[in-house]
Scaffold this motif. Structure first.
Motif, PDB file in Angstrom:
ATOM      1  N   ALA A 272       0.815  -1.217   0.000  1.00  0.00           N
ATOM      2  CA  ALA A 272       0.000   0.000   0.000  1.00  0.00           C
ATOM      3  C   ALA A 272       0.845   1.261   0.000  1.00  0.00           C
ATOM      4  N   ASP A 273       2.043   1.206   0.613  1.00  0.00           N
ATOM      5  CA  ASP A 273       2.888   2.398   0.697  1.00  0.00           C
ATOM      6  C   ASP A 273       4.172   2.282  -0.120  1.00  0.00           C
ATOM      7  N   GLY A 274       4.332   1.182  -0.832  1.00  0.00           N
ATOM      8  CA  GLY A 274       5.528   0.979  -1.638  1.00  0.00           C
ATOM      9  C   GLY A 274       6.655   0.297  -0.911  1.00  0.00           C
ATOM     10  N   VAL A 275       6.513   0.146   0.400  1.00  0.00           N
ATOM     11  CA  VAL A 275       7.579  -0.439   1.222  1.00  0.00           C
ATOM     12  C   VAL A 275       7.101  -1.682   1.972  1.00  0.00           C
ATOM     13  N   HIS A 276       5.988  -1.550   2.686  1.00  0.00           N
ATOM     14  CA  HIS A 276       5.512  -2.661   3.523  1.00  0.00           C
ATOM     15  C   HIS A 276       4.541  -3.533   2.728  1.00  0.00           C
ATOM     16  N   PRO A 277       4.827  -4.821   2.629  1.00  0.00           N
ATOM     17  CA  PRO A 277       3.989  -5.685   1.806  1.00  0.00           C
ATOM     18  C   PRO A 277       2.576  -5.860   2.372  1.00  0.00           C
ATOM     19  N   THR A 278       1.635  -6.038   1.468  1.00  0.00           N
ATOM     20  CA  THR A 278       0.304  -6.510   1.818  1.00  0.00           C
ATOM     21  C   THR A 278       0.402  -8.011   2.112  1.00  0.00           C
ATOM     22  N   PRO A 279      -0.688  -8.640   2.559  1.00  0.00           N
ATOM     23  CA  PRO A 279      -0.647 -10.104   2.694  1.00  0.00           C
ATOM     24  C   PRO A 279      -0.206 -10.804   1.411  1.00  0.00           C
ATOM     25  N   ALA A 280      -0.655 -10.307   0.262  1.00  0.00           N
ATOM     26  CA  ALA A 280      -0.217 -10.897  -1.002  1.00  0.00           C
ATOM     27  C   ALA A 280       1.277 -10.689  -1.219  1.00  0.00           C
ATOM     28  N   GLY A 281       1.774  -9.519  -0.824  1.00  0.00           N
ATOM     29  CA  GLY A 281       3.205  -9.251  -0.952  1.00  0.00           C
ATOM     30  C   GLY A 281       4.036 -10.173  -0.081  1.00  0.00           C
ATOM     31  N   HIS A 282       3.583 -10.391   1.147  1.00  0.00           N
ATOM     32  CA  HIS A 282       4.295 -11.332   2.025  1.00  0.00           C
ATOM     33  C   HIS A 282       4.249 -12.748   1.453  1.00  0.00           C
ATOM     34  N   ALA A 283       3.109 -13.113   0.862  1.00  0.00           N
ATOM     35  CA  ALA A 283       3.006 -14.436   0.246  1.00  0.00           C
ATOM     36  C   ALA A 283       3.981 -14.574  -0.917  1.00  0.00           C
ATOM     37  N   ALA A 284       4.132 -13.499  -1.695  1.00  0.00           N
ATOM     38  CA  ALA A 284       5.087 -13.531  -2.809  1.00  0.00           C
ATOM     39  C   ALA A 284       6.516 -13.687  -2.306  1.00  0.00           C
ATOM     40  N   LEU A 285       6.871 -12.966  -1.237  1.00  0.00           N
ATOM     41  CA  LEU A 285       8.206 -13.111  -0.657  1.00  0.00           C
ATOM     42  C   LEU A 285       8.438 -14.531  -0.158  1.00  0.00           C
ATOM     43  N   ALA A 286       7.439 -15.086   0.520  1.00  0.00           N
ATOM     44  CA  ALA A 286       7.580 -16.445   1.058  1.00  0.00           C
ATOM     45  C   ALA A 286       7.761 -17.461  -0.059  1.00  0.00           C
TER      46      ALA A 286
END
Length: 220
Positions: A198-212
């Protein structure tokens, strides 16, 4: 190249708020972000290979903060694998705050190198996650500051050489590299960046899933 996680392996995640993910509020100390997702998915896939997962990420931390606590928080635990995500707080992000913190790329790289050297000497397997910045266009309020696309352009100019420094250190130490900045740029082109952060830095739940998911592709 991958890292083999054998039964009894200890894996430590460390870094800033992206790794922290409110770990002190979580029952298992892993937080609610990508470290928890990695641990859960690994346990689901490999019930015959139990792994000890640790998280020592702290929100807002920079390379210099990791250095200050490296011995008690990381080295003393003697993990078999250390996964590091740090650098976004070392970019121009903090020039908007009262401390006006700025660190040249050379000093960032030297500090990061000092984190890796004792781990490499001990034979610890290393996974380095690139710091990343997603190209969102919305203006975000951060205290009294207004973070817009122009501010992010300045941050990008500061962050890019630090990302390259992480890549260079991965080559120097034979570490596995998770190219998170490139990954999120590709994902953002498909769906829009706000889907992943949402802010370009901290992942959303989907962003964390992509990192994992990306992290799990580096281990076997």
């Amino acid at each position: 190249m991958t890292i083999t996680l054998r039964p009894g392996t200890t894996v430590m995640f460390t870094g800033d708020s992206i790794t922290d993910s409110r770990r002190l509020e979580s029952e298992d100390g892993l937080g609610f972000g990508y470290p928890l997702r990695v641990a859960g998915e690994w346990a689901f896939r490999h019930p015959d290979r139990p792994v000890t997962w640790l998280n020592t990420g702290i929100g807002g931390h920079k390379v210099r903060d990791l250095e200050a606590r490296w011995q008690p928080d990381v080295l003393d635990a003697r993990p078999d694998v250390v996964s590091i995500l740090v650098g976004v707080n070392d970019m121009g992000w903090h020039t908007l705050s009262q401390d006006g913190y700025v660190i040249p790329t050379e000093d960032f790289a030297a500090g990061y190198d000092r984190l890796l050297a004792p781990l490499a000497e001990a034979g610890t397997e290393l996974i380095l996650i690139e710091p990343f910045l997603l190209p969102i266009t919305a203006t975000v309020e951060a205290g009294d500051a207004h973070i817009d696309a122009e501010v992010r352009k300045e941050w990008r100019a500061d962050l890019d050489p630090k990302i390259q420094a992480v890549r260079d250190l991965a080559r120097k130490y034979g570490a596995l590299l998770l190219p998170a900045d490139d990954m999120f740029a590709e994902l953002s082109a498909q769906t829009g960046p706000e889907y992943w952060s949402a802010d370009g830095v901290h992942p959303t739940p989907a962003g964390h899933a992509a990192l994992a998911a990306a992290w799990l592709r580096l281990v076997e």
